[in-house]
Design a protein around this motif. Structure first.
Motif, mmCIF file in Angstrom:
data_model
loop_
_atom_site.group_PDB
_atom_site.id
_atom_site.type_symbol
_atom_site.label_atom_id
_atom_site.label_comp_id
_atom_site.label_asym_id
_atom_site.label_seq_id
_atom_site.Cartn_x
_atom_site.Cartn_y
_atom_site.Cartn_z
ATOM 1 N N ALA A 124 33.145 40.971 42.724
ATOM 2 C CA ALA A 124 32.947 39.782 43.543
ATOM 3 C C ALA A 124 34.173 38.895 43.402
ATOM 4 N N GLN A 125 34.541 38.215 44.489
ATOM 5 C CA GLN A 125 35.741 37.396 44.466
ATOM 6 C C GLN A 125 35.536 36.142 43.627
ATOM 7 N N GLY A 218 44.657 37.485 56.613
ATOM 8 C CA GLY A 218 43.929 38.230 55.591
ATOM 9 C C GLY A 218 43.264 37.377 54.541
ATOM 10 N N GLN A 219 43.196 36.044 54.746
ATOM 11 C CA GLN A 219 42.593 35.156 53.762
ATOM 12 C C GLN A 219 41.535 34.286 54.430
ATOM 13 N N SER A 246 39.329 40.778 49.217
ATOM 14 C CA SER A 246 39.664 42.131 48.791
ATOM 15 C C SER A 246 39.887 43.035 49.994
ATOM 16 N N GLU A 247 40.608 44.116 49.770
ATOM 17 C CA GLU A 247 40.849 45.082 50.842
ATOM 18 C C GLU A 247 39.534 45.662 51.350
ATOM 19 N N GLY A 248 38.583 45.913 50.428
ATOM 20 C CA GLY A 248 37.287 46.431 50.845
ATOM 21 C C GLY A 248 36.534 45.451 51.724
#
Length: 301
Positions: A124-125, A218-219, A246-248
């Motif tokens: 988890a981020q 991407g953020q 995350s990339e996922g």
């Protein structure tokens, strides 16, 4: 050599016909780039590419994306968020975002944004916190006390056997209605804004029309809600700094084009180091009637 670029009418109107024609002619566009949506490599010589213009009050950033990921478009972004993205891309927190262009970097518009991939695969981020924006002309929105902020955690959650991108919103303290000063009205305030109770995480929450999740370069930048006066969407939650994904998470978002937003009162979910533990905490919250949710499309990229 002409590039395989798509320049929408909105983008052309912002950058001007002369600059748009130079881009299409290949004079001012890169060959290779990192897609601002999926963060994988692209090439304007070999595949159809969208021009995406991020626009703040004073700053604008021109980025590139696979046409299969997003169409060419103008994406409004808060000025400070855009400047923060510029600083994170250049790696210089004190850099002037209107300085001369750096190769595959960012400067004054038009400019070409490229950032290194980021993320925490399998976890988890880290939670990002920001105060909810709550102008007086928009009654009924979640309003924190001066001590409360909203924590947002990103993670990939299995919903009906499918990996879905999720954001989990939890205040650091009880949220009360303006003028109330007691109790915790966070969930009731959200249900008034179109969120619905979640009783089964194996089914995606219903859509909350007019709301969206702003992903730029991407953020995560913000969760947007409809404006009370019918104008452009406004930020319900906005990150102090762009939040890495995350990339996922990004891959799941690009597949579904929808983000699951779950919200729970303070102290319900907590900080979970792994996505399976985050899912377990969400299940417990749903079973106790302490979880609401909504699905929202991506705004921008």
């Amino acid at each position: 050599m002409p590039r395989m670029l798509d320049v929408s009418d909105d983008v052309r109107a912002e950058i001007g016909d002369e600059e748009a024609d130079r881009l299409l002619a290949g004079e001012n566009a890169p060959g290779a780039y990192d897609c601002t949506s999926c963060r994988t490599p692209g090439n304007t010589d070999q595949e159809r590419t969208s021009t995406v213009l991020f626009v703040g009050q004073e700053t604008a950033v021109l980025a590139f994306a696979h046409a299969t990921c997003v169409p060419s478009q103008v994406v409004p972004v808060a000025e400070e968020q855009l400047r923060g993205a510029v600083r994170s891309i250049t790696g210089e927190d004190t850099a002037d975002p209107l300085a001369e262009a750096v190769p595959h970097g960012v400067s004054a518009a038009p400019q070409y944004a490229s950032a290194a991939p980021s993320g925490y695969a399998g976890a988890a981020q880290p939670r990002a916190q920001a105060a909810v924006q709550d102008p007086p002309q928009q009654p009924g929105r979640a309003a924190p006390s001066p001590q409360a902020v909203l924590g947002v955690t990103s993670g990939v959650v299995l919903v009906g056997g499918e990996a879905r991108p999720a954001l989990v919103v939890e205040p650091t303290a009880p949220i009360t209605r303006p003028g109330s000063g007691q109790g915790d009205d966070f969930l009731s305030l959200l249900t008034e804004q179109g969120f619905l109770p979640v009783v089964d995480l194996n089914r995606p929450p219903g859509p909350n029309h007019g709301w969206s999740v702003l992903i730029a370069m991407g953020q995560l930048h913000a969760v947007l809600m409809p404006s009370a006066n019918g104008g452009a969407p406004v930020a319900w939650w906005q990150a102090h700094r762009p939040m890495p994904l995350s990339e996922g998470w990004r891959n799941a978002a690009n597949r579904s084009r929808q983000v699951m937003i779950y919200a729970a009162p303070a102290g319900t979910i907590g900080t979970q180091p792994r996505e399976d533990q985050l899912r377990a905490a969400l299940d417990r919250a749903a079973a106790s009637g302490a979880l609401v949710g909504a699905s929202m499309p991506l705004a921008g990229t």
